[in-house]
Design an enzyme around this catalytic site. Sequence first.
Site, PDB file in Angstrom:
ATOM      1  N   ASP A 271       5.956 -12.136  23.224  1.00 26.89           N
ATOM      2  CA  ASP A 271       4.805 -12.924  22.782  1.00 26.89           C
ATOM      3  C   ASP A 271       3.911 -13.205  23.990  1.00 26.89           C
ATOM      4  O   ASP A 271       4.410 -13.647  25.030  1.00 26.89           O
ATOM      5  CB  ASP A 271       5.281 -14.232  22.148  1.00 26.89           C
TER       6      ASP A 271
ATOM      7  N   HIS B 152       5.710 -11.485  10.754  1.00 26.06           N
ATOM      8  CA  HIS B 152       6.497 -11.246  11.959  1.00 26.06           C
ATOM      9  C   HIS B 152       7.551 -12.342  12.097  1.00 26.06           C
ATOM     10  O   HIS B 152       7.385 -13.446  11.603  1.00 26.06           O
ATOM     11  CB  HIS B 152       5.620 -11.184  13.212  1.00 26.06           C
TER      12      HIS B 152
END
Length: 122
Positions: free
Chosen positions: A29, A96
Site C-alpha cells: 500500500d 481489494h
Amino acid sequence: MDCIFCKIVEGSAPSKKIYEDDIVIAIMDIDPFCDGHVLIIPKKHYDDIFNLDIDILKHINEVSKILIKKIMNNLNKNSMTVSYNYGKKQIVKHFHMHLLPNIDDGVSEDIDSLYNKIMNIN
C-alpha cells in the site's frame, strides 16, 4: 475507466508487487496504515464485494494465507488484521483485501525497506 488498481494490473501505474498469479496481484500500500500493509487485488475489476465472484473471493482468501505467513515471518510480526472496506470506507472502488500486520504499531519504516524484507532481498 479511471481505476488506479486496473492501471497497476495492466502495468501502466507503478507498484511494489509482492505476489502475482492469473487471478490476483498483491502490492504494498502506498499510503500504509502500518508497516507491511499489503493489498490483494483481483485482476478483473469488481466494484465491491457484492459484485465479486465467489470463486475469486475464495482464491483471495487462499492467497492471503500464503502472504500472511510470508509477511509475518519476514517482518517478525506477531499479529495480522485482515479486512476489506465497503461504502464510504472503500476509497478505491475496485474490491481489494487489506493485510495489516501488527496494526497498532503504525508506520516506522519506508516502503522500499519493508518490500525488501518481505521479498528477502538483501
